[in-house]
Design a protein around this motif. Structure first.
Motif, mmCIF file in Angstrom:
data_model
loop_
_atom_site.group_PDB
_atom_site.id
_atom_site.type_symbol
_atom_site.label_atom_id
_atom_site.label_comp_id
_atom_site.label_asym_id
_atom_site.label_seq_id
_atom_site.Cartn_x
_atom_site.Cartn_y
_atom_site.Cartn_z
ATOM 1 N N GLN A 249 19.153 8.750 -52.533
ATOM 2 C CA GLN A 249 20.504 8.394 -53.117
ATOM 3 C C GLN A 249 21.235 8.388 -51.857
ATOM 4 N N LEU A 250 21.309 9.105 -51.072
ATOM 5 C CA LEU A 250 22.382 8.797 -49.455
ATOM 6 C C LEU A 250 22.845 7.179 -49.269
ATOM 7 N N LEU A 251 21.623 6.965 -49.157
ATOM 8 C CA LEU A 251 21.296 5.075 -48.489
ATOM 9 C C LEU A 251 22.298 3.873 -49.946
ATOM 10 N N SER A 252 22.049 4.515 -51.021
ATOM 11 C CA SER A 252 22.424 3.786 -52.170
ATOM 12 C C SER A 252 24.025 4.118 -52.267
ATOM 13 N N GLY A 253 24.075 5.458 -52.414
ATOM 14 C CA GLY A 253 24.442 5.827 -53.016
ATOM 15 C C GLY A 253 26.571 6.190 -52.317
ATOM 16 N N ALA A 254 26.514 6.009 -50.953
ATOM 17 C CA ALA A 254 27.639 6.793 -50.379
ATOM 18 C C ALA A 254 28.512 5.674 -50.289
ATOM 19 N N VAL A 255 28.452 4.780 -51.523
ATOM 20 C CA VAL A 255 29.734 3.953 -51.183
ATOM 21 C C VAL A 255 31.140 4.542 -52.054
ATOM 22 N N LEU A 256 31.766 5.095 -52.940
ATOM 23 C CA LEU A 256 32.578 6.138 -52.812
ATOM 24 C C LEU A 256 33.384 6.567 -51.144
ATOM 25 N N THR A 257 32.553 7.260 -50.661
ATOM 26 C CA THR A 257 32.235 8.080 -49.374
ATOM 27 C C THR A 257 32.819 6.616 -48.271
ATOM 28 N N GLU A 258 32.276 6.191 -48.473
ATOM 29 C CA GLU A 258 31.803 4.995 -47.398
ATOM 30 C C GLU A 258 33.957 4.122 -47.172
ATOM 31 N N GLN A 259 34.125 3.639 -49.006
ATOM 32 C CA GLN A 259 35.322 3.397 -48.898
ATOM 33 C C GLN A 259 36.443 3.708 -48.434
#
Lengths: 314, 500
Positions: A249-259
């Motif tokens: 999940q982290l690999l694909s789901g870090a979207v918001l945090t990376e933004q």
């Protein structure tokens, strides 16, 4: 064991093919194609037609899938139309960043979640349990985006301790790298720590009530030893599986945090690609994520099988 | 265990270096709203890309704060008597970043590249060009198929950027990976979605005016995050500050604000060709306009920072047609118009982008028009989808923004002339077309002004587009930055900029 591995790997190939077909078809449901997205404000019909032809966007879906799949078999994931760069190169650039972020977040989650889960299982109903549950509830309910901005306001704007955004490769400066990763890793790890804590607590509670633990206690084995040596290995199986899934999940789901922290990773690559209808990139990222997921699942199964020999026959 | 982690973290912090190092003092860190697309002036389309080009690529001419062209790579220009040829005199001694000389041959090459490179986004902007002659080393003559007054204004943007022929030939369609122009900064590196780095060009023709050594462009799409980074000292300058954050920035003694009204417009485009839709009736469109209080929109959504307007240029623009001032809200008139049209309760679906503020503008419009009897439904979509729907004509009303061009032609022709690509309204009127052709065929200021008036008379009656307001371009920057100029095209000029 070898048979077990081979069977699992053989299953992975059709899974990947089906995943790639589904994502290819789903992209078609998005209104507005790459050419529209790329032509932007000016909207010159000639330019749109040129882009369509150049990237085969005017061909029927199965033909485009065949083009793409043929390329993948030769190790070519296509070219990002927007960034005019091979997708494989983009992935090679972004994946290590997200991988590092995911590892650090996982570390945060393990360091906070597992001990808290054990403690609250050992002392159920006490203030420690209450506190741990409270922290877990906080971790689950606070949105990453909001927590991220709050942390930036405190640690960057007010205290000036940590950089508010950006990414320094570890090769350039390890300390700067860790400083730039500290907040995003904490924000991401925080939510997973909560899940980890809940699962560890549940698994430990179950094991601690079992007969062999009671026997060990009756024989006068010290509590710490009972918990860590006798109970934890058995409670570890669901935790390992969960950990692997959460990592995926982290690999694909870090979207918001990376933004929020402007971390140039996988999540950002994916979001921008979707908004720009940069299908080759989306496709490449999805395949990469799916592969990672499958491999992680495999690794989790292997790890569980090592801990519990009964599982090897399953 | 958590305590141990915190301790490790704090120890890590203690040993690491302080935030600002010596090298950073010479580096301007500029927060952009989006990651630019290809860094090739022929292929580029994004506004953020133009920010970067301002450092990399000089243009034949620039525009001053008053929108008049001023010399840059060309020092002089003259129109022929029949207005079908423009002769440019180039600045002597200018070099590209690769050391090649900038001469008439290079200008000819660049302009022809704009016209011929497959996928060129510039072709449409300078389409009336017929041939380009290098008269002598520093003189270029551009022959037109028909007179085209906006040409010089086009040269103040990407169409006027000159690239090194040698580099362009070597790199072909990969020019964007290592752009070579004649601007104040040379390209160093680009990490997609992370940063674009440029460095001062030592042989720049105006190098004494360039103080800052290095610029790092950092795309950060979220407005709040961009501002937070500026406040934390991670950035020195940000573009497109949200109007709602303006008060907060003004209170901060460490920050300064730059502002200018944009050249473009925001408005509602009606699909006039939509059969069976109430918006096909001009009286309904007029009623819609009468029901709207433009100032209220800018007050509610933009803290009053944006400028209410009713034309393709703002009331502050020298080309504004003063005979048509911004009308006041008139609900009674709106109701009367609807009654006359026989549609007293029109139901309209309006498409809006799903960004921070457009849905709010939609809601304010919805509330205001309801009082006149309208039932406006909002349909929020992402930007690409909205363009696609607009292209296909799958909409009734569309809340739309245009970033604007220095010459009003760039705000009108593509939107209002028959069958043009941006004419989402499907508007087609002989009188309007003739006014727009007249404006293109002459460089005489009075004649052009008369043509704009004729166009306004027609279009502001037919209302294929109801213009609402003009955005204010807002920058916020560190007080260490001095010499910041405010230009209505929204671009930062790096000449004269200094970082203490």
């Amino acid at each position: 064991m070898v048979k077990f591995l081979a069977r699992r790997l053989a299953l992975a190939v059709p899974t990947l093919i089906i995943a790639s077909m589904i994502i290819f078809a789903l992209q078609q449901l998005l209104p507005g194609d790459t050419a529209t997205a790329l032509s932007g404000e000016e909207r010159d019909p000639e330019v749109i037609a040129f882009i369509r032809a150049k990237y085969h966007l005017d061909r029927p879906l199965p033909v485009r899938y065949a083009y793409w799949a043929g390329g993948v078999l030769h190790g070519d994931l296509g070219e990002s139309i927007r960034l005019q760069k091979p997708v494989i190169e983009l992935i090679r650039e972004k994946l290590p960043v997200t991988l590092e972020l995911a590892c650090l977040a996982m570390l945060v989650a393990l360091v906070i979640g597992v001990p808290m889960g054990i403690l609250s299982a050992v002392r159920p109903g006490t203030w420690i349990d209450g506190l741990a549950n409270g922290v877990a509830l906080w971790g689950l309910s606070v949105p990453n985006f909001w927590l991220g901005i709050l942390m930036i306001l405190l640690f960057s704007v007010q205290l000036g301790w940590l950089p508010a955004s950006g990414y320094v490769p570890p090769g350039e400066s390890l300390s700067d790298n860790l400083r730039s990763m500290a907040m995003p890793a904490f924000v991401l790890g925080n939510a997973i720590a909560a899940v980890m804590m809940r699962h560890t607590r549940a698994a430990m509670l179950g094991v601690l009530q079992s007969d062999y633990v009671r026997t060990a206690r009756a024989k006068g084995v010290p509590t710490a030893r009972v918990v860590l040596r006798h109970a934890l290995p058995n409670a570890a199986i669901p935790i390992i599986t969960l950990g692997a899934l959460e990592f995926g999940q982290l690999l694909s789901g870090a979207v918001l945090t990376e933004q929020v922290f402007s971390v140039p990773g996988f999540g950002k690559l994916m979001v921008d690609a979707v908004f720009n209808r940069d299908f080759a990139t989306v496709q490449g990222v999805v395949i990469c994520t799916a592969t990672t997921y499958i491999l992680l699942n495999l690794a989790a199964d292997l790890a569980s099988a090592l801990v519990n020999p009964k599982l090897r026959r399953a | 265990m958590p305590r141990l982690f915190t301790a490790c973290l704090l120890a890590g912090l203690a040993v690491s270096a302080p935030l600002a190092t010596g090298a950073q003092a010479q580096t301007l860190r500029f927060g952009l709203m989006e990651d630019p697309d290809a860094l090739d002036p022929t292929l580029a389309r994004t506004f953020a890309g133009r920010m970067v080009f301002a450092a990399l690529c000089d243009k034949l001419a620039d525009i001053g704060p008053d929108l008049k062209p001023v010399p840059q790579l060309a020092t002089r220009w003259a129109w022929s008597d029949d207005q079908k040829a423009l002769t440019l005199t180039l600045r002597p001694g200018v070099r590209f970043h690769d050391g090649e000389p900038l001469n008439a041959a290079a200008v000819k090459f660049s302009l022809e590249r704009h016209l011929k490179l497959p996928g060129s986004q510039r072709r449409g902007e300078i389409a009336p060009i017929d041939t380009i002659e290098a008269v002598d080393d520093l003189t270029v003559k551009i022959n037109l198929k028909t007179p085209f007054a906006p040409l010089l204004a086009q040269f103040t943007d990407r169409a006027g950027m000159i690239v090194s022929p040698k580099a362009a030939e070597r790199l072909g369609d990969k020019f964007a990976t290592a752009p070579v122009c004649a601007g104040p900064y040379t390209f160093v590196e680009r990490v997609p979605q992370d940063r674009i780095v440029v460095e001062r060009f030592d042989d720049y023709w105006n190098k004494d005016a360039i103080q800052i050594k290095r610029i790092e462009f950092r795309p950060i799409p979220d407005t709040t995050v961009r501002l937070t980074n500026l406040r934390a000292g991670q950035l020195d300058l940000i573009e497109r500050l949200a109007p709602t954050d303006l008060a907060q920035v003004k209170r901060d003694p460490k920050l300064k604000v730059g502002q200018a009204y944009e050249l473009g417009f925001s408005g509602v485009v009606f699909n006039t060709a939509r059969e069976g839709s109430p918006v096909a009736d001009p009286r309904v469109r007029a009623a819609f306009e009468a029901a709207i209080d433009r100032s209220a929109i800018t007050q509610v959504v933009y803290n009053g920072e944006y400028l209410a307007g009713n034309q393709w240029v703002s009331p502050r623009n020298p080309n504004y047609v003063t005979d048509h001032p911004v009308p006041k809200r008139d609900v009674a008139k709106a109701k009367a118009l609807l009654k006359e049209a026989g549609i007293e309760k029109p139901s309209i679906t309006m498409m809006v982008y799903a960004n921070n503020d457009a849905p709010q503008v939609g809601q304010v419009i919805q509330a205001m028009t309801r009082e006149a009897g309208f039932d406006v439904k909002l349909q929020a979509t992402d930007f690409t989808t909205s363009l696609d729907q607009a292209d296909k004509g799958n909409f009734e009303a569309y809340l739309y923004n245009w970033s604007g061009r220095p010459d009003p032609d760039g705000n009108t022709y593509s939107f209002l002339a028959c069958k043009m690509p941006l004419n989402y309204a499907r508007y087609c009127n002989q009188e309007a077309d003739s006014a727009m052709n007249a404006e293109r065929l002459t460089t005489d200021a009075d004649q052009r002004r008369a043509a704009w008036k004729r166009l306004a008379d027609r279009v502001l009656t037919d209302k294929p587009l109801v213009y609402l307001f003009h955005r204010k371009l807002l920058w916020a920057y560190s007080q260490r930055l001095t010499g910041f100029g405010e230009y209505p095209d929204g671009l930062v000029r790096f000449t004269g900029l200094k970082l203490d």
